[in-house]
Design an enzyme around this catalytic site. Structure first.
Site, short mmCIF file in Angstrom:
data_model
loop_
_atom_site.label_atom_id
_atom_site.label_comp_id
_atom_site.label_asym_id
_atom_site.label_seq_id
_atom_site.Cartn_x
_atom_site.Cartn_y
_atom_site.Cartn_z
N GLY A 34 0.84 -1.20 0.00
CA GLY A 34 0.00 0.00 0.00
C GLY A 34 0.87 1.24 0.00
CG LEU A 35 -0.85 4.79 -1.78
CD1 LEU A 35 -2.03 5.77 -1.70
CD2 LEU A 35 0.11 5.20 -2.91
CB SER A 36 4.31 6.41 1.78
OG SER A 36 4.90 6.98 2.93
N GLY A 39 -0.75 2.54 6.33
CA GLY A 39 -0.90 1.80 7.59
C GLY A 39 -0.25 0.42 7.59
CE LYS A 40 3.86 0.08 3.07
NZ LYS A 40 3.41 1.49 2.95
CB SER A 108 5.60 -4.29 -2.84
OG SER A 108 4.62 -4.37 -1.82
N1 LIG Z 1 10.49 8.15 -3.37
C1 LIG Z 1 9.92 7.46 -2.39
N2 LIG Z 1 8.77 6.79 -2.61
C2 LIG Z 1 8.21 6.08 -1.61
N3 LIG Z 1 8.72 5.96 -0.36
C3 LIG Z 1 9.88 6.61 -0.10
C4 LIG Z 1 10.52 7.39 -1.09
N4 LIG Z 1 11.64 7.93 -0.53
C5 LIG Z 1 11.69 7.51 0.74
N5 LIG Z 1 10.63 6.72 1.02
C6 LIG Z 1 10.48 6.03 2.32
O1 LIG Z 1 10.81 4.67 2.08
C7 LIG Z 1 9.76 3.81 2.48
C8 LIG Z 1 9.37 2.86 1.36
O2 LIG Z 1 10.30 1.84 1.24
P1 LIG Z 1 9.88 0.45 0.60
O3 LIG Z 1 11.08 -0.42 0.67
O4 LIG Z 1 8.65 -0.03 1.25
O5 LIG Z 1 9.55 0.88 -0.92
S1 LIG Z 1 9.39 -0.04 -2.20
O6 LIG Z 1 8.58 -1.20 -1.83
O7 LIG Z 1 10.72 -0.44 -2.66
O8 LIG Z 1 8.71 0.80 -3.21
C9 LIG Z 1 8.57 4.68 2.79
O9 LIG Z 1 8.08 4.12 3.99
P2 LIG Z 1 6.52 3.95 4.32
O10 LIG Z 1 6.06 5.37 4.53
O11 LIG Z 1 6.54 3.15 5.60
O12 LIG Z 1 5.82 3.24 3.22
C10 LIG Z 1 9.13 6.07 2.95
O13 LIG Z 1 9.35 6.33 4.32
N1 LIG Z 2 -7.42 2.78 10.89
C1 LIG Z 2 -6.10 2.96 10.84
N2 LIG Z 2 -5.29 1.91 10.58
C2 LIG Z 2 -3.94 2.09 10.50
N3 LIG Z 2 -3.31 3.28 10.69
C3 LIG Z 2 -4.07 4.36 10.95
C4 LIG Z 2 -5.49 4.25 11.03
N4 LIG Z 2 -5.98 5.49 11.27
C5 LIG Z 2 -4.94 6.32 11.36
N5 LIG Z 2 -3.78 5.67 11.17
C6 LIG Z 2 -2.44 6.31 11.21
O1 LIG Z 2 -1.91 6.29 9.88
C7 LIG Z 2 -0.49 6.24 9.93
C8 LIG Z 2 0.01 5.09 9.10
O2 LIG Z 2 1.41 5.14 9.07
P1 LIG Z 2 2.30 3.85 8.84
O3 LIG Z 2 1.76 2.67 9.60
O4 LIG Z 2 3.72 4.24 9.09
O5 LIG Z 2 2.05 3.57 7.27
P2 LIG Z 2 2.98 2.84 6.22
O6 LIG Z 2 3.78 1.80 6.96
O7 LIG Z 2 2.02 2.23 5.24
O8 LIG Z 2 3.82 3.92 5.61
C9 LIG Z 2 -0.08 6.11 11.40
O9 LIG Z 2 0.25 7.39 11.89
C10 LIG Z 2 -1.38 5.60 12.05
O10 LIG Z 2 -1.49 5.98 13.40
#
Ligand SMILES: Nc1ncnc2c1ncn2[C@@H]1O[C@H](COP(=O)(O)OS(=O)(=O)O)[C@@H](OP(=O)(O)O)[C@H]1O
Ligand SMILES: Nc1ncnc2c1ncn2[C@@H]1O[C@H](COP(=O)(O)OP(=O)(O)O)[C@@H](O)[C@H]1O
Length: 199
Positions: A34-36, A39-40, A108
């Protein structure tokens, strides 16, 4: 690089099935995508806590953490993301072989790369969990301030802003974190594992 024809596979005398029997449950990958900010990490952390309470042997691999070590030489180009996911897939496969429930939390973004991991594993060992939330919801959360940086042009190729995210076509589980609570998402996944004979 070693030539693959000169490498010989060694079988162990303890099988994956025997390790699963000892643990009292199957092993599989729960592949969160899922997107950044969708909530992964949040959902997989809570789920792991719940599984631990139920006596399930787990390990969690998280994008931010793995990129500090194993994959610290990789960036965010499509090629590097592909290699990131390929390596995680191989590590996850080893962990499934070790008898663990493996929770992976990586954006991913490419369907082809996720499907390649599915292919690597045996039937039923890859459980795709689509952590669904709109870009607007993720951007409003912006837990790390990265969307703000991406909008300001300080990060290029940010997923959902100026890099693609390909939604899963047929995921085993979809949790809608902008519609349901964290507790509901965790319970939904635990129910799936029970109903499908994993636990
Ligand atoms: N350009 C760009 N796009 C997306 N995300 C970015 C980027 N640069 C840094 N980050 C940070 O890196 C985390 C994503 O890493 P991943 O290994 O999950 O990415 S991927 O699966 O290879 O696309 C992602 O973490 P999450 O927010 O937890 O998803 C970001 O914190
Ligand atoms: N229903 C929900 N389920 C999961 N996260 C939630 C929810 N509502 C709000 N959030 C907030 O959304 C954010 C998700 O961040 P994060 O878990 O780091 O996402 P990811 O790992 O996909 O980047 C956290 O700050 C979390 O507290």
């Amino acid at each position: 690089m070693a030539k693959s024809e000169n490498i010989v596979w060694h079988d162990s005398k303890v099988t994956k099935e025997e390790r699963q029997k000892l643990n009292g449950h199957k092993s599989a990958v729960l592949w969160f995508t899922g997107l950044s900010g969708s909530g992964k990490s949040t959902v997989s952390v809570e789920l792991e806590k719940e599984l631990y309470k139920q006596g399930v042997h787990t390990y969690r691999l998280d994008g931010d953490n793995v990129r500090h070590g194993l994959n610290k030489n990789l960036g965010f180009s499509p090629e590097d993301r592909k290699e990131n996911i390929r390596r995680i897939g191989e590590v996850a496969k080893l962990m499934v072989d070790a008898g663990l429930f493996t929770l992976t939390a990586f954006i991913s973004p490419y369907r082809e790369d996720r499907d390649a991991v599915r292919e690597l594993l045996d039937d039923g060992e890859f459980i795709e969990v689509f952590v669904k939330a709109s870009v607007e919801a993720c951007e409003a959360r912006d837990p790390k301030g990265l969307y703000k940086k991406a909008r300001a042009g300080e990060i290029k190729g940010f997923t959902g802003i100026d890099a693609p995210y390909e939604e899963p076509g047929n995921p085993e589980i979809t949790v809608e974190t902008d519609q349901q609570s964290l507790e509901e998402s965790v319970q939904q996944i635990v129910d799936y594992l029970k109903e499908n004979g994993y636990l």
